[in-house]
Write a protein that holds these residues in place. Structure first.
Motif, PDB file in Angstrom:
ATOM      1  N   ARG A  91       0.862  -1.204  -0.090  1.00  0.00           N
ATOM      2  CA  ARG A  91       0.000  -0.015   0.017  1.00  0.00           C
ATOM      3  C   ARG A  91       0.824   1.184   0.013  1.00  0.00           C
ATOM      4  O   ARG A  91       1.932   1.486   0.608  1.00  0.00           O
ATOM      5  N   GLU A  92       0.640   2.218  -0.999  1.00  0.00           N
ATOM      6  CA  GLU A  92       1.238   3.648  -0.740  1.00  0.00           C
ATOM      7  C   GLU A  92       0.107   4.614  -0.379  1.00  0.00           C
ATOM      8  O   GLU A  92      -0.968   4.650  -0.846  1.00  0.00           O
ATOM      9  N   ASN A  93       0.524   5.505   0.768  1.00  0.00           N
ATOM     10  CA  ASN A  93      -0.262   6.384   1.170  1.00  0.00           C
ATOM     11  C   ASN A  93       0.376   7.768   1.008  1.00  0.00           C
ATOM     12  O   ASN A  93       1.411   7.925   1.542  1.00  0.00           O
ATOM     13  N   ALA A  94       0.013   8.665  -0.232  1.00  0.00           N
ATOM     14  CA  ALA A  94       0.647   9.808  -0.353  1.00  0.00           C
ATOM     15  C   ALA A  94       0.235  10.850   0.869  1.00  0.00           C
ATOM     16  O   ALA A  94       1.140  11.553   1.279  1.00  0.00           O
ATOM     17  N   ASP A  95      -0.810  10.770   1.411  1.00  0.00           N
ATOM     18  CA  ASP A  95      -1.377  11.593   2.582  1.00  0.00           C
ATOM     19  C   ASP A  95      -1.969  10.718   3.496  1.00  0.00           C
ATOM     20  O   ASP A  95      -2.443   9.802   3.219  1.00  0.00           O
ATOM     21  N   MET A  96      -2.119  11.627   4.551  1.00  0.00           N
ATOM     22  CA  MET A  96      -2.974  10.779   5.867  1.00  0.00           C
ATOM     23  C   MET A  96      -4.347  10.845   5.553  1.00  0.00           C
ATOM     24  O   MET A  96      -5.119  11.554   6.279  1.00  0.00           O
ATOM     25  N   ASN A  97      -4.892   9.881   4.782  1.00  0.00           N
ATOM     26  CA  ASN A  97      -6.380   9.665   4.889  1.00  0.00           C
ATOM     27  C   ASN A  97      -6.696   8.628   5.576  1.00  0.00           C
ATOM     28  O   ASN A  97      -6.346   7.488   5.511  1.00  0.00           O
ATOM     29  N   MET A  98      -7.026   9.219   6.983  1.00  0.00           N
ATOM     30  CA  MET A  98      -7.551   8.174   8.099  1.00  0.00           C
ATOM     31  C   MET A  98      -8.391   7.067   7.643  1.00  0.00           C
ATOM     32  O   MET A  98      -7.947   5.844   8.297  1.00  0.00           O
ATOM     33  N   ASN A  99      -9.431   7.382   7.037  1.00  0.00           N
ATOM     34  CA  ASN A  99     -10.475   6.199   6.882  1.00  0.00           C
ATOM     35  C   ASN A  99      -9.970   5.048   5.793  1.00  0.00           C
ATOM     36  O   ASN A  99     -10.113   3.842   6.079  1.00  0.00           O
ATOM     37  N   GLU A 100      -8.885   5.795   4.944  1.00  0.00           N
ATOM     38  CA  GLU A 100      -8.473   4.616   4.092  1.00  0.00           C
ATOM     39  C   GLU A 100      -7.360   3.830   4.722  1.00  0.00           C
ATOM     40  O   GLU A 100      -7.357   2.572   4.575  1.00  0.00           O
ATOM     41  N   ILE A 101      -6.572   4.430   5.688  1.00  0.00           N
ATOM     42  CA  ILE A 101      -5.547   3.658   6.457  1.00  0.00           C
ATOM     43  C   ILE A 101      -6.341   2.663   7.469  1.00  0.00           C
ATOM     44  O   ILE A 101      -5.817   1.513   7.642  1.00  0.00           O
ATOM     45  N   MET A 102      -7.263   2.990   8.187  1.00  0.00           N
ATOM     46  CA  MET A 102      -8.054   2.351   9.024  1.00  0.00           C
ATOM     47  C   MET A 102      -8.809   1.108   8.425  1.00  0.00           C
ATOM     48  O   MET A 102      -8.695   0.117   9.277  1.00  0.00           O
ATOM     49  N   VAL A 155      -6.032  -2.004  16.036  1.00  0.00           N
ATOM     50  CA  VAL A 155      -5.916  -1.262  14.775  1.00  0.00           C
ATOM     51  C   VAL A 155      -5.620   0.336  15.369  1.00  0.00           C
ATOM     52  O   VAL A 155      -5.037   1.211  14.766  1.00  0.00           O
ATOM     53  N   GLY A 156      -6.682   0.616  16.432  1.00  0.00           N
ATOM     54  CA  GLY A 156      -6.325   1.922  17.005  1.00  0.00           C
ATOM     55  C   GLY A 156      -4.808   2.320  17.313  1.00  0.00           C
ATOM     56  O   GLY A 156      -4.099   3.296  17.253  1.00  0.00           O
ATOM     57  N   ARG A 157      -4.405   1.096  17.953  1.00  0.00           N
ATOM     58  CA  ARG A 157      -2.812   1.259  18.478  1.00  0.00           C
ATOM     59  C   ARG A 157      -2.049   1.222  17.234  1.00  0.00           C
ATOM     60  O   ARG A 157      -0.755   2.066  17.316  1.00  0.00           O
ATOM     61  N   VAL A 158      -2.178   0.530  16.295  1.00  0.00           N
ATOM     62  CA  VAL A 158      -1.182   0.582  15.099  1.00  0.00           C
ATOM     63  C   VAL A 158      -1.255   1.779  14.209  1.00  0.00           C
ATOM     64  O   VAL A 158      -0.433   2.345  13.387  1.00  0.00           O
ATOM     65  N   TRP A 159      -2.514   2.512  14.306  1.00  0.00           N
ATOM     66  CA  TRP A 159      -2.835   3.742  13.671  1.00  0.00           C
ATOM     67  C   TRP A 159      -1.619   4.647  14.357  1.00  0.00           C
ATOM     68  O   TRP A 159      -1.242   5.711  13.454  1.00  0.00           O
ATOM     69  N   GLU A 160      -0.996   4.594  15.216  1.00  0.00           N
ATOM     70  CA  GLU A 160      -0.225   5.478  15.847  1.00  0.00           C
ATOM     71  C   GLU A 160       0.970   5.526  14.970  1.00  0.00           C
ATOM     72  O   GLU A 160       1.791   6.636  14.924  1.00  0.00           O
ATOM     73  N   ILE A 161       1.310   4.463  14.460  1.00  0.00           N
ATOM     74  CA  ILE A 161       2.487   4.401  13.456  1.00  0.00           C
ATOM     75  C   ILE A 161       2.470   5.316  12.442  1.00  0.00           C
ATOM     76  O   ILE A 161       3.156   6.209  12.059  1.00  0.00           O
ATOM     77  N   TYR A 162       1.281   5.403  11.822  1.00  0.00           N
ATOM     78  CA  TYR A 162       0.972   6.240  10.543  1.00  0.00           C
ATOM     79  C   TYR A 162       0.900   7.506  10.849  1.00  0.00           C
ATOM     80  O   TYR A 162       1.457   8.621  10.325  1.00  0.00           O
TER      81      TYR A 162
END
Lengths: 299, 116
Positions: A107-118, A142-149
């Motif tokens: 996965r490539e995330n160019a910006d912080m799209n929270m819903n896409e990443i979650m 997933v809430g904890r892993v979000w912290e990395i992004y």
């Protein structure tokens, strides 16, 4: 235009394997023309390598370097199958359909799209049924892993975004996620922060990368602009990994941090690079998890 | 005052911008001594950036004891409660004016010990 051919060897996820990736990073950035990644010697690529190589390719492209993965040299069927399955091949010049399997999409995330990443973490990574956890526990993870992004986007100053890949290894029942950015790196960020807080440059420069990582790990420490108390992300993630008896590893600049059942260690390694890799290994053992208020036994 | 978080923010309380929206709505009533209830019904996912800004920030000018009396959290699951607890503990200890020279000196002393 000069063509630099870089061989991709077998890459697992031990420190020695990460060192191979950082050497490749250095070779690639030294190139002034085209870079071609040769896969003839590649017998295995773990998700850390997939995320790293994908991100490195985008970094090179952003700097005006032409990048090619020579798929004709990829003779190992298992490697090719994996890279097709997780979508990496399709993104880099080898049209193919992603497929369900043990791979988790690259996965490539160019910006912080929270819903896409979650959604990615909830559905593509954890929600595939390998880990028999309740929806509540899944959401907690997933809430904890979000912290990395969040950390990658907030702190790294990455110009090309954040890159992820994961895998479930059925034989040992481990679930892995690697998240990579090519920003400034945690130690560089920490040093810049101290310098901005009027600490003398010569003192700041004495701080080792490992010491900077250790400071960043401590609860409440943050390099974000002052005003709001922060600095909990890594601590929360580390706590969860400890509970899970898994492993959290971070490579950033010349520093390496590992948190596992033995505790935490912070080490300086010999192949510094500009960026950060966060590599999590979770154990798919539902007996390790249970909320106090969950009515049903885990499985 | 009661705020339904699912309606205002959605099923995910994750990012600091959403936390700021909540803070902007509840700060003044709390500062005036009103009871504020945040209802987290149907909110499933939580992360610290949201709570740092929604709740942790309140401790800048509202004492912790007072905040615990005035701010009611309903239907917050165990995950959310744990993060909130950590955020409040962290914010209560937070000082914006740390002496970073001393902090760096301390790190360098430890670094020297570790390398002996």
């Amino acid at each position: 235009m000069a063509i630099q051919i870089i061989n991709i060897p077998r890459i697992n996820d031990t420190p020695a394997d990460f060192a191979k990736l950082f050497v490749i990073w250095s070779q690639a950035l030294d190139s002034s023309g085209e870079v071609v990644f040769n896969l003839s010697e590649c017998a295995f690529l773990r998700p850390n390598a997939v995320a790293f190589l994908g991100g490195l390719a985008r970094l090179l492209q952003a700097r005006g370097t032409s990048v090619d993965f020579d798929w004709n040299t990829c003779r190992n069927g298992a490697v090719k199958n994996n890279l097709e399955q997780n979508g990496f091949a399709d993104k880099f010049g080898h049209p193919s359909k992603t497929r369900q399997g043990e791979s988790i999409p690259y996965r490539e995330n160019a910006d912080m799209n929270m819903n896409e990443i979650m959604d990615y973490l909830t559905d593509s990574w954890l929600g595939r049924g390998w880990v028999h956890v309740s929806p509540k526990l899944r959401d907690a993870i997933v809430g904890r892993v979000w912290e990395i992004y969040n950390n990658a986007f907030e702190h790294s100053r990455t110009g090309v975004g954040v890159f992820s890949c994961g895998q479930h290894f059925g034989n040992c029942n481990d679930l892995i996620l690697s998240v990579v950015d090519f920003g400034q790196g945690i130690p560089a960020n920490v040093r810049n922060f101290f310098h901005s807080q009027q600490v003398e440059q010569d003192q700041v420069e004495k701080l080792s990368d490992a010491a900077c990582l250790k400071w960043a790990f401590e609860r409440g420490n943050s390099t974000c602009p002052q005003g709001v108390a922060r600095g909990l992300g890594l601590d929360l993630l580390r706590e969860f990994v400890h509970l899970n008896q898994g492993k959290l590893e971070i490579y950033s600049n010349g520093g390496y941090a590992i948190a596992d059942a033995r505790g935490e260690r912070f080490i300086n390694h010999s192949h510094p690079f500009e960026g950060t890799v966060v590599h999590i290994t979770l154990r798919c053992d539902e007996m390790l998890y249970q909320f106090r208020d969950e009515a049903e036994p885990p499985f | 005052m009661k705020l339904l978080i699912r309606e205002k923010i959605g099923p995910r309380c994750i990012i600091k911008e959403d936390g700021q929206k909540v803070y902007d709505e509840i700060h003044d009533p709390l500062a005036h001594g009103d009871i504020v209830t945040l209802d987290f019904r149907e909110v499933a996912q939580f992360a610290s950036p949201f709570f740092n800004f929604a709740i942790g920030q309140l401790l800048k000018d509202i004492e912790e004891e007072e905040l615990r009396k005035l701010l009611q959290l309903e239907n917050l699951n165990e995950t959310g409660r744990l993060v909130v607890q950590r955020v409040i503990e962290n914010a209560a200890k937070y000082h914006g004016d740390k002496d970073y020279r001393k902090i760096v000196d301390g790190i360098l002393r430890q670094q020297a010990k570790d390398s002996d």
